[in-house]
Design a protein around this motif. Structure first.
Motif, PDB file in Angstrom:
ATOM      1  N   ILE A   1      -8.210  27.970  11.779  1.00 23.56           N
ATOM      2  CA  ILE A   1      -9.016  26.824  12.208  1.00 23.56           C
ATOM      3  C   ILE A   1      -9.480  27.031  13.642  1.00 23.56           C
ATOM      4  CG2 ILE A   1      -9.005  24.321  12.615  1.00 23.56           C
ATOM      5  CD1 ILE A   1      -8.744  25.139   9.657  1.00 23.56           C
TER       6      ILE A   1
ATOM      7  N   TYR B   1     -12.746  20.225   0.907  1.00 23.65           N
ATOM      8  CA  TYR B   1     -12.668  21.064   2.104  1.00 23.65           C
ATOM      9  C   TYR B   1     -11.769  20.461   3.187  1.00 23.65           C
ATOM     10  CZ  TYR B   1     -14.075  23.579   6.284  1.00 23.65           C
ATOM     11  OH  TYR B   1     -14.059  24.301   7.441  1.00 23.65           O
TER      12      TYR B   1
ATOM     13  N   ASP C   1      -8.623  22.363   5.032  1.00 22.67           N
ATOM     14  CA  ASP C   1      -8.532  22.429   6.494  1.00 22.67           C
ATOM     15  C   ASP C   1      -7.163  21.953   6.970  1.00 22.67           C
ATOM     16  OD1 ASP C   1      -8.818  21.045   9.259  1.00 22.67           O
ATOM     17  OD2 ASP C   1     -10.636  22.280   9.131  1.00 22.67           O
TER      18      ASP C   1
END
Length: 87
Positions: free
Chosen positions: A41, A26, A30
């Motif tokens: 984000i 993850y 990101d």
């Protein structure tokens, strides 16, 4: 060669997570969004979508850094159509 920029800019956050989460951690997803589509984000959409996919059983957490494909997981259309250089 895979066109990551267009995948992360043009495809839905859900589809991107469904394809990449079982393959890369993850935090790396990101960082790729930070590079190519920061709005995902900034709005919190990435985390909310990831958590929703876990709740819906599309992804399953385990003791490893990568989630597994859950019983409700389906391959995203951009993958089945082999767009962006995916094979």
């Amino acid at each position: 060669m895979i066109d990551l920029e267009n995948i992360f800019k043009k495809e839905s956050v859900e589809d991107v997570i469904l394809h990449f989460a079982p393959r890369i951690p993850y935090p790396r997803i990101d960082r790729i969004y930070v590079k190519y589509n920061f709005e995902v984000i900034a709005s919190g959409e990435l985390l909310r979508t990831y958590q929703r996919l876990l709740k819906e059983g599309k992804l399953l957490e385990n003791k490893k850094p990568l989630p597994e494909k859950g019983p409700n997981w389906k391959e995203p259309v951009f993958v089945t159509e082999k767009r962006y250089g995916l094979e």
